[in-house]
Design an enzyme around this catalytic site. Structure first.
Site, PDB file in Angstrom:
ATOM      1  N   ASP A 208      84.772   1.897 -42.280  1.00 24.56           N
ATOM      2  CA  ASP A 208      85.485   3.161 -42.044  1.00 24.56           C
ATOM      3  C   ASP A 208      85.033   3.593 -40.651  1.00 24.56           C
ATOM      4  O   ASP A 208      83.917   4.091 -40.477  1.00 24.56           O
ATOM      5  CB  ASP A 208      85.070   4.167 -43.121  1.00 24.56           C
ATOM      6  CG  ASP A 208      85.568   5.577 -42.844  1.00 24.56           C
ATOM      7  OD1 ASP A 208      86.118   5.818 -41.750  1.00 24.56           O
ATOM      8  OD2 ASP A 208      85.379   6.446 -43.714  1.00 24.56           O
TER       9      ASP A 208
ATOM     10  N   THR B  24      90.520   7.495 -39.358  1.00 21.50           N
ATOM     11  CA  THR B  24      91.377   8.648 -39.098  1.00 21.50           C
ATOM     12  C   THR B  24      91.858   8.520 -37.656  1.00 21.50           C
ATOM     13  O   THR B  24      91.351   7.709 -36.880  1.00 21.50           O
ATOM     14  CB  THR B  24      90.621   9.987 -39.277  1.00 21.50           C
ATOM     15  OG1 THR B  24      89.433   9.941 -38.502  1.00 21.50           O
ATOM     16  CG2 THR B  24      90.281  10.246 -40.730  1.00 21.50           C
TER      17      THR B  24
ATOM     18  N   GLU C 102     110.204   7.349 -48.129  1.00 22.82           N
ATOM     19  CA  GLU C 102     109.330   6.536 -49.004  1.00 22.82           C
ATOM     20  C   GLU C 102     109.685   5.061 -48.873  1.00 22.82           C
ATOM     21  O   GLU C 102     110.865   4.693 -48.845  1.00 22.82           O
ATOM     22  CB  GLU C 102     109.488   6.983 -50.458  1.00 22.82           C
ATOM     23  CG  GLU C 102     108.600   8.186 -50.745  1.00 22.82           C
ATOM     24  CD  GLU C 102     108.940   8.882 -52.045  1.00 22.82           C
ATOM     25  OE1 GLU C 102     109.874   9.693 -52.015  1.00 22.82           O
ATOM     26  OE2 GLU C 102     108.273   8.621 -53.042  1.00 22.82           O
TER      27      GLU C 102
ATOM     28  N   TYR D 219     112.531  12.409 -45.570  1.00 25.29           N
ATOM     29  CA  TYR D 219     111.842  11.588 -46.574  1.00 25.29           C
ATOM     30  C   TYR D 219     112.059  10.121 -46.254  1.00 25.29           C
ATOM     31  O   TYR D 219     113.182   9.706 -45.951  1.00 25.29           O
ATOM     32  CB  TYR D 219     112.362  11.877 -47.986  1.00 25.29           C
ATOM     33  CG  TYR D 219     111.393  12.719 -48.772  1.00 25.29           C
ATOM     34  CD1 TYR D 219     110.088  12.256 -48.982  1.00 25.29           C
ATOM     35  CD2 TYR D 219     111.738  13.972 -49.273  1.00 25.29           C
ATOM     36  CE1 TYR D 219     109.168  13.018 -49.676  1.00 25.29           C
ATOM     37  CE2 TYR D 219     110.818  14.737 -49.961  1.00 25.29           C
ATOM     38  CZ  TYR D 219     109.531  14.255 -50.167  1.00 25.29           C
ATOM     39  OH  TYR D 219     108.624  15.013 -50.838  1.00 25.29           O
TER      40      TYR D 219
ATOM     41  N   ARG E 127      96.111  14.705 -36.921  1.00 21.78           N
ATOM     42  CA  ARG E 127      95.334  14.506 -38.146  1.00 21.78           C
ATOM     43  C   ARG E 127      96.065  13.493 -39.015  1.00 21.78           C
ATOM     44  O   ARG E 127      97.226  13.696 -39.371  1.00 21.78           O
ATOM     45  CB  ARG E 127      95.187  15.818 -38.917  1.00 21.78           C
ATOM     46  CG  ARG E 127      94.540  16.919 -38.140  1.00 21.78           C
ATOM     47  CD  ARG E 127      94.073  18.028 -39.045  1.00 21.78           C
ATOM     48  NE  ARG E 127      92.790  17.668 -39.609  1.00 21.78           N
ATOM     49  CZ  ARG E 127      91.628  17.818 -38.961  1.00 21.78           C
ATOM     50  NH1 ARG E 127      91.599  18.327 -37.748  1.00 21.78           N
ATOM     51  NH2 ARG E 127      90.501  17.462 -39.532  1.00 21.78           N
TER      52      ARG E 127
ATOM     53  N   LYS F 110      89.875  11.884 -34.378  1.00 23.90           N
ATOM     54  CA  LYS F 110      88.510  12.115 -33.873  1.00 23.90           C
ATOM     55  C   LYS F 110      88.432  11.563 -32.446  1.00 23.90           C
ATOM     56  O   LYS F 110      89.139  12.065 -31.581  1.00 23.90           O
ATOM     57  CB  LYS F 110      87.504  11.521 -34.846  1.00 23.90           C
ATOM     58  CG  LYS F 110      87.598  12.199 -36.238  1.00 23.90           C
ATOM     59  CD  LYS F 110      86.572  11.711 -37.213  1.00 23.90           C
ATOM     60  CE  LYS F 110      86.625  12.487 -38.513  1.00 23.90           C
ATOM     61  NZ  LYS F 110      87.355  11.803 -39.583  1.00 23.90           N
TER      62      LYS F 110
HETATM   63  N1  DSN Z   1      84.981  15.628 -42.222  1.00 19.71           N
HETATM   64  C1  DSN Z   1      84.771  14.529 -41.330  1.00 19.71           C
HETATM   65  C2  DSN Z   1      83.600  14.744 -40.442  1.00 19.71           C
HETATM   66  O1  DSN Z   1      83.463  15.862 -39.975  1.00 19.71           O
HETATM   67  O2  DSN Z   1      82.838  13.838 -40.189  1.00 19.71           O
HETATM   68  C3  DSN Z   1      84.683  13.250 -42.032  1.00 19.71           C
HETATM   69  O3  DSN Z   1      85.837  13.076 -42.754  1.00 19.71           O
END
Ligand code: DSN
Length: 425
Positions: free
Chosen positions: A210, A236, A66, A64, A245, A239
């Site tokens: 984003d 994120t 925080e 932990y 993730r 990707k």
């Molecule tokens: N779920 C994602 C996507 O597939 O584009 C976006 O968060």
């Protein structure tokens, strides 16, 4: 399966798991085999490296922490602080950022924290409509973003299926939003971030993006990187960036206190430091020259695939792609709803997701198209000539969407094709 491939499975360090819980183990292995023997075209997915995978499976998961480095609410964080600082410094270098918060657990919480930092409940902001390429958190009425805030949804130009910057400018002058959000999940073309900055400045709006889908391309200089001159940028990490993730929020000095407070204690408790470690590893990978080549190849591959699909009679939204993603209008091309197209491809060992196309008359559960992209297959080392082969597999599967025995034959061909390409080398 060859001895070499078997050994690679064990490099996931699953020996104890295999002995204690063979039931859970078997599904993990089956999923690994599905990934290994199939063609992964979901543009928001990727295959992390062995190093990233190993960092995620560490004792950092036990801790932990925080708070933030040097300001924790728990003891025993001296090494965790080092890890988090490493991730922060690498993230800042990679994106030329003034500030990075590496704690967001994923994209939606990152966007939520950014909104809580910049907006009060009821404040007006702009986001692209979900059905035209936005995200649920960009103002959809079923999502917190549409429920808590006054979300005005801008749309694409119906003729070109492209962003209409002049129309967004006019709408901004009329509506005077407090924040304008750009960055999308299903937009096949490059985004003019500089124009968004100008629009925001002209109406005094917070300028936010984003970049979850294109972060790897931005980091590699293949797509314009908005981080240095936008107020707040979320992404994120799993990707095109090819990490674990999770998510990161970048911002200017002006926003850093509000962003950090919005993430913790505003929204989250203990950060997932095993994931933070994996983010640090992924950022180191993305700082290597080979990552730039990877990002360039994603784009070459997408263009090659788009060309072959169109030559074979498929209609792509906006007439093609600029970088990594394509939206195929399966209804218009093959009179096939997106759900049936997705299912036919899955039976052939090709994975994509059904997706709305701009101004879709069908619902998101069974829309008019599919969304495909090249990040994961590029990670496996596939190049332009393979894109043409994959495009032919796709067209054949869509042409035989109702013929299970033909789809089974295509799947056998897909499996043979995949054998040539590395999976955890
Ligand atoms: N779920 C994602 C996507 O597939 O584009 C976006 O968060």
């Amino acid at each position: 399966m060859s001895e070499q491939k078997k050994q690679k499975q064990h490099s996931m360090h699953l020996n104890a798991l295999q002995q204690f819980d063979p039931e859970a183990y078997q599904w993990i292995i089956k999923e690994q085999e599905r990934q290994m023997h199939g063609i992964e075209l979901i543009p928001s997915e990727n295959l992390v490296s062995q190093s990233v995978l190993e960092a995620m499976g560490t004792v950092l998961s036990n801790k932990y922490s925080e708070g933030y480095p040097s300001k924790r609410y728990y003891g025993g964080n001296e090494f965790i602080d080092e890890i988090e600082n490493l991730a922060i410094e690498r993230a800042k270098k990679l994106f030329d950022a003034k500030h990075a918060n590496v704690q967001p657990l994923s994209g939606s919480p990152a966007n939520m924290a950014a909104f809580f930092a910049a907006l009060e409940p009821g404040d007006k902001f702009f986001g692209l409509k979900l059905t035209e390429g936005g995200h649920l958190t960009h103002g959809h009425p079923v999502n917190f973003s549409g429920k808590l805030f006054n979300a005005v949804q801008y749309t694409l130009n119906p003729k070109t299926e492209l962003l209409d910057y002049d129309a967004i400018q006019k709408l901004a002058e009329k509506e005077k939003p407090k924040l304008i959000l750009s960055g999308y999940t299903a937009y096949p073309r490059a985004i003019d971030f500089k124009r968004f900055r100008e629009i925001c400045d002209s109406v005094g709006a917070v300028c936010m993006a984003d970049i979850a889908h294109i972060a790897g391309l931005c980091a590699a200089g293949v797509h314009e990187n908005p981080v240095p001159y936008f107020d707040i940028v979320t992404t994120t990490t799993h990707k095109t960036l090819r990490g674990p993730r999770g998510a990161v929020i970048f911002c200017t000095e002006e926003w850093k206190e509000k962003i950090d407070k919005a993430v913790f204690p505003g929204l989250q408790g203990g950060p997932h430091e095993h994931i933070t470690a994996a983010k640090a590893v992924a950022f180191k990978e993305a700082l290597q020259p080979s990552f730039k080549e990877y990002a360039q190849q994603i784009v070459k591959n997408a263009k090659a695939m788009a060309e072959e699909l169109m030559q074979n009679g498929l209609r792509l939204v906006s007439g093609g792609t600029d970088y990594y993603l394509m939206l195929v209008d399966t209804m218009k091309s093959k009179n096939l709803p997106g759900k049936e197209a997705e299912q036919a491809l899955e039976k052939a060992g090709i994975y994509c997701n059904r997706n709305t196309i701009p101004f879709d008359t069908r619902k998101p559960w069974d829309p008019s198209g599919i969304r495909i992209g090249t990040p994961a297959i590029t990670t496996r080392g596939m190049k332009e000539s393979e894109m043409k082969e994959i495009a032919r597999f796709i067209v054949k599967a869509l042409d035989h969407a109702k013929d299970d025995s033909e789809l089974k034959k295509i799947k056998a061909g897909v499996q043979e094709f995949c054998k040539e390409f590395a999976f955890y080398d």
